[in-house]
Scaffold this active site. Structure first.
Site, PDB file in Angstrom:
ATOM      1  N   ARG A   7      42.763  48.141  41.863  1.00  0.00           N
ATOM      2  CA  ARG A   7      41.417  48.617  41.581  1.00  0.00           C
ATOM      3  C   ARG A   7      41.388  49.609  40.419  1.00  0.00           C
ATOM      4  NH1 ARG A   7      38.217  48.297  46.647  1.00  0.00           N
ATOM      5  NH2 ARG A   7      37.124  50.165  46.007  1.00  0.00           N
ATOM      6  N   GLU A  57      31.218  37.922  26.507  1.00  0.00           N
ATOM      7  CA  GLU A  57      32.293  38.004  27.500  1.00  0.00           C
ATOM      8  C   GLU A  57      33.668  37.941  26.818  1.00  0.00           C
ATOM      9  OE1 GLU A  57      32.729  38.893  30.399  1.00  0.00           O
ATOM     10  OE2 GLU A  57      34.471  37.871  31.188  1.00  0.00           O
ATOM     11  N   TRP A  73      40.694  57.882  40.645  1.00  0.00           N
ATOM     12  CA  TRP A  73      40.238  57.505  39.299  1.00  0.00           C
ATOM     13  C   TRP A  73      39.354  58.668  38.863  1.00  0.00           C
ATOM     14  CZ3 TRP A  73      35.495  56.066  36.922  1.00  0.00           C
ATOM     15  CH2 TRP A  73      35.627  55.364  35.716  1.00  0.00           C
ATOM     16  N   LYS A 103      36.438  40.863  27.107  1.00  0.00           N
ATOM     17  CA  LYS A 103      37.823  40.634  27.569  1.00  0.00           C
ATOM     18  C   LYS A 103      38.810  41.233  26.578  1.00  0.00           C
ATOM     19  CE  LYS A 103      37.297  39.929  30.780  1.00  0.00           C
ATOM     20  NZ  LYS A 103      36.186  39.837  31.629  1.00  0.00           N
ATOM     21  N   HIS A 121      21.858  40.361   9.704  1.00  0.00           N
ATOM     22  CA  HIS A 121      21.042  41.572   9.864  1.00  0.00           C
ATOM     23  C   HIS A 121      21.894  42.817  10.108  1.00  0.00           C
ATOM     24  CE1 HIS A 121      17.441  39.209   9.679  1.00  0.00           C
ATOM     25  NE2 HIS A 121      17.882  38.433  10.668  1.00  0.00           N
ATOM     26  N   GLU A 149      38.717  45.130  26.583  1.00  0.00           N
ATOM     27  CA  GLU A 149      39.201  45.700  27.856  1.00  0.00           C
ATOM     28  C   GLU A 149      40.724  45.779  27.919  1.00  0.00           C
ATOM     29  OE1 GLU A 149      36.542  44.624  31.719  1.00  0.00           O
ATOM     30  OE2 GLU A 149      37.277  42.893  30.629  1.00  0.00           O
ATOM     31  N   CYS A 200      38.790  54.753  43.005  1.00  0.00           N
ATOM     32  CA  CYS A 200      39.488  55.486  44.063  1.00  0.00           C
ATOM     33  C   CYS A 200      39.703  54.623  45.306  1.00  0.00           C
ATOM     34  CB  CYS A 200      38.677  56.706  44.476  1.00  0.00           C
ATOM     35  SG  CYS A 200      38.382  57.842  43.132  1.00  0.00           S
ATOM     36  N   ASN A 233      36.311  59.430  48.099  1.00  0.00           N
ATOM     37  CA  ASN A 233      35.867  58.518  47.025  1.00  0.00           C
ATOM     38  C   ASN A 233      34.409  58.826  46.747  1.00  0.00           C
ATOM     39  OD1 ASN A 233      38.294  57.232  47.279  1.00  0.00           O
ATOM     40  ND2 ASN A 233      37.459  55.311  48.101  1.00  0.00           N
ATOM     41  N   GLY A 234      33.986  58.660  45.492  1.00  0.00           N
ATOM     42  CA  GLY A 234      32.574  58.859  45.166  1.00  0.00           C
ATOM     43  C   GLY A 234      32.354  60.144  44.391  1.00  0.00           C
ATOM     44  N   LYS A 256      38.636  48.417  38.759  1.00  0.00           N
ATOM     45  CA  LYS A 256      38.191  47.096  39.201  1.00  0.00           C
ATOM     46  C   LYS A 256      36.834  47.171  39.908  1.00  0.00           C
ATOM     47  CE  LYS A 256      38.629  42.739  39.942  1.00  0.00           C
ATOM     48  NZ  LYS A 256      38.288  41.948  38.751  1.00  0.00           N
TER      49      LYS A 256
HETATM   50  C1  G6P Z   1      34.059  46.735  36.466  1.00  0.00           C
HETATM   51  C2  G6P Z   1      35.106  45.654  36.342  1.00  0.00           C
HETATM   52  C3  G6P Z   1      34.501  44.440  35.651  1.00  0.00           C
HETATM   53  C4  G6P Z   1      33.271  43.964  36.406  1.00  0.00           C
HETATM   54  C5  G6P Z   1      32.262  45.095  36.602  1.00  0.00           C
HETATM   55  C6  G6P Z   1      31.171  44.702  37.585  1.00  0.00           C
HETATM   56  O1  G6P Z   1      33.707  47.207  35.213  1.00  0.00           O
HETATM   57  O2  G6P Z   1      36.209  46.116  35.590  1.00  0.00           O
HETATM   58  O3  G6P Z   1      35.458  43.391  35.626  1.00  0.00           O
HETATM   59  O4  G6P Z   1      32.667  42.926  35.700  1.00  0.00           O
HETATM   60  O5  G6P Z   1      32.907  46.241  37.144  1.00  0.00           O
HETATM   61  O6  G6P Z   1      31.772  44.528  38.841  1.00  0.00           O
HETATM   62  P1  G6P Z   1      31.210  43.597  39.980  1.00  0.00           P
HETATM   63  O7  G6P Z   1      32.216  43.743  41.100  1.00  0.00           O
HETATM   64  O8  G6P Z   1      29.859  44.131  40.349  1.00  0.00           O
HETATM   65  O9  G6P Z   1      31.140  42.209  39.453  1.00  0.00           O
END
Ligand code: G6P
Length: 609
Positions: free
Chosen positions: A27, A482, A73, A486, A505, A489, A2, A103-104, A604
């Site tokens: 975001r 990672e 969001w 990616k 396993h 996502e 948000c 927000n929140g 984000k």
């Molecule tokens: C969200 C973002 C990720 C990020 C994570 C942690 O899920 O989409 O890209 O790694 O938050 O965010 P931070 O700002 O704490 O690294």
């Protein structure tokens, strides 16, 4: 996640509100809205993009000099127009009086809703936010600022709110608890926002509200009270313009731009580093580092994986026992506490609610020292830790984190070597060699980025898959994690990562001719073990896609596709090996036609838990 933008001015404020929302789009959001005061309260809301909201407003001619706006969001209630903010609450004659964005998450919203319903308030949405709008309206006594001070005392949870009232036309009131809110100072106008970037077109004079602050925003005055309702002054900072970060340049997406910015981002993150000295992390770091005997890393998402990678460096080079934990798990369990363990929080945004809460919890448990590795110098995380190292990735806009990750790794490597040196485990010769490698890193990354055409060829094959496995060993296991993150996502392909030795396993049962198995294969001491794991995949018909170092003697053959990285980079190899995985995810998503920078359901900055 948000976003909030609000303003009080003498001019029509709609362009400022819309521009602010556009700057917050990165975001992640699923609906948006604007409300202004023009005689009465008026609003426009949309479940499409901000550009659609803009067209709607252009057609309706909505304007006003006091207003608030929001990107939502969804948490409570689906992303539909009636749940989008701003929410209104009418006075007794049925005329809308209060407009509010939030927000929140308000944790006790059900209790307050039941109370207000019994008093006759009608709810038009499923949100927790509408409860706050009605609550403020219910308590309103002609003084919006005092009313908000009293209203927020009824709320539990985390929030940033912005509210205005039809009866006080030149005022917006904001309150912050647990979610960021900032004030922008203009000339004959003032602004509120959840992120300084939202205001970068309007002002660079920013002050950061603290937990419990309530702000009274008028055209020529800003008044703030703290959590005890006492007047306070907050320092005004001049923040740098973000224009360069918003500009896409020759790239199609921010994610692509950010992948290619990595050499620059690492160069900037290393700026001024002449050796591995504690002062890099803050003036008191020398004393703190002498006082610790372990490390506890806390983070979420991609930042967690940088912590997991760093654990291999930290334990082997410094001898300090190092644990890494998902922040949202740590904050709700009862760990065995070693107060001498340095808490290291890692975060791109410095705003992630779970990581902030884990940091707070760690302090309550008795941890005496904390360090933030963070990309936003003004964030709550940096303000709440004793020590910090700022990564200089620049604003990261793509939801899928890329340059933040590699700059975090760079910072964590500096931390490792600094601690190793202080503990007498790094000779001058080794220090010199590591410095040389770090300085060459941007050039080494450039050579890996040049592999893009080969990766594009693979991406076409991946785009037709629905599942993928990623394998790595040792410090490249978090890199496999990672890579899988990616891919899932942004391309929505189901991807899982395993330490290659664990394949037999369980996940081996998934391997058929349809299963692509991406393998991170640096030429390190585990390469022969990894080759055996690759054989296990080939024997079951699995298709191997291997990123191998030039000298690792792995060649393409039936079912075995190989892209060679130019050189083996020793301890810093994870930083090079993640780059082709970023590019593979990006080009696969591109081939599948997904919204790369704003993947569905994701945000984000995750400022709710
Ligand atoms: C969200 C973002 C990720 C990020 C994570 C942690 O899920 O989409 O890209 O790694 O938050 O965010 P931070 O700002 O704490 O690294």
């Amino acid at each position: 996640m948000c976003g909030i933008v609000g303003a009080v001015s003498t001019r029509n404020i709609i362009p400022v509100l819309l521009e602010g929302l556009k700057r917050l789009e990165y975001r992640g959001y699923d609906s948006c809205g604007v409300a202004v005061l023009n005689g009465g309260l008026q609003r426009a809301r949309s479940v499409a993009r901000v550009s659609e909201l803009e067209s709607q407003i252009a057609q309706s001619g909505l304007e006003g000099s006091t207003g608030i706006s929001h990107t939502r969001w969804a948490t409570h209630g689906a992303p539909v127009t009636f749940n989008a903010h701003p929410h209104f609450s009418p006075d007794q004659s049925g005329v809308n009086r209060i407009a509010l964005v939030h927000n929140g998450i308000i944790e006790n919203y059900e209790e307050i809703r039941t109370e207000l319903k019994a008093l006759g308030y009608v709810f038009e949405s499923q949100t927790d936010t509408e409860v706050v709008a009605h609550l403020v309206n219910h308590l309103y006594d002609g003084d919006l600022f005092g009313t908000v001070q009293r209203s927020v005392k009824r709320l539990t949870g985390a929030y940033a709110i912005a509210v205005f009232c039809k009866d006080e036309p030149h005022r917006v009131v904001g309150a912050r608890f647990g979610c960021p809110l900032i004030v922008g100072i203009g000339t004959n106008e003032n602004f509120l926002a959840s992120d300084a970037m939202a205001l970068s077109g309007s002002t660079d004079q920013i002050l950061y509200l603290e937990e419990g602050d309530v702000v009274d925003l008028q055209r020529n005055a800003v008044r703030i009270t703290d959590k005890n309702d006492q007047p306070v002054e907050r320092v005004i900072h001049t923040v740098s313009a973000y224009a360069g970060d918003i500009d896409l340049g020759p790239y199609r997406h921010y994610m692509q731009k950010e992948i290619f910015e990595q050499p620059r981002a690492i160069t900037d993150t290393l700026e001024g580093v002449q050796g591995f000295v504690p002062e890099l992390f803050g003036t008191s770091a020398g004393a703190v580092f002498k006082d610790i005997d372990a490390i506890q890393i806390l983070a979420c998402g991609t930042s967690l994986y940088s912590g997991m990678t760093a654990r291999y460096w930290l334990e082997s080079l410094t001898g300090l026992p190092t644990q890494v934990e998902i922040a949202s798990e740590y904050r709700y369990r009862t760990p065995a506490v070693n107060p001498n363990a340095l808490i290291v929080v890692i975060s791109q945004s410095g705003e992630t609610a779970d990581t902030l809460a884990a940091l707070k919890y760690a302090k309550e448990l008795g941890h005496r020292h904390s360090l933030a590795i963070c990309n936003v110098g003004t964030s709550a995380m940096v303000r709440e830790t004793e020590l910090s190292y700022l990564t200089r990735a620049g604003t990261e806009i793509g939801v899928a984190s890329t340059k933040a990750f590699t700059t975090q790794l760079t910072a964590l490597f500096l931390l490792t070597l600094t601690l190793a040196k202080m503990r007498g485990r790094l000779s001058d010769e080794q220090e010199h060699a590591h410095l040389k490698n770090l300085r060459h890193l941007p050039t080494a990354i450039q050579s890996v980025l040049a592999l893009e055409p080969q990766i594009i060829a693979w991406a076409d094959a991946f785009a037709r898959k629905e599942n993928a496995l990623f394998l790595g060993r040792g410090m490249h296991y978090p890199i496999a994690l990672e890579g899988a993150l990616k891919l899932k996502e942004i391309s929505y392909i189901h991807a899982e990562a395993y330490p290659a030795g664990e394949l037999k396993h369980g996940p081996l049962a998934l391997v058929t001719e349809e299963m692509p198995v991406v393998t991170v294969a640096p030429n390190d001491s585990l390469i022969e073990k990894l080759k055996s794991n690759m054989q296990e995949v080939r024997a079951r018909g699995g298709q191997l896609y291997v990123f191998a170092d030039a000298d690792s003697h792995i060649s393409s053959s039936e079912g075995l596709h190989v892209i060679r990285l130019p050189e083996h980079y020793g301890l810093l190899s994870p930083i090079l090996h993640v780059i082709p995985l970023q590019l593979l995810a990006y080009h696969t998503a591109l081939a599948r036609g997904t919204d790369v920078d704003k993947p569905r359901n994701l945000a984000k900055s995750v400022t709710v838990e």
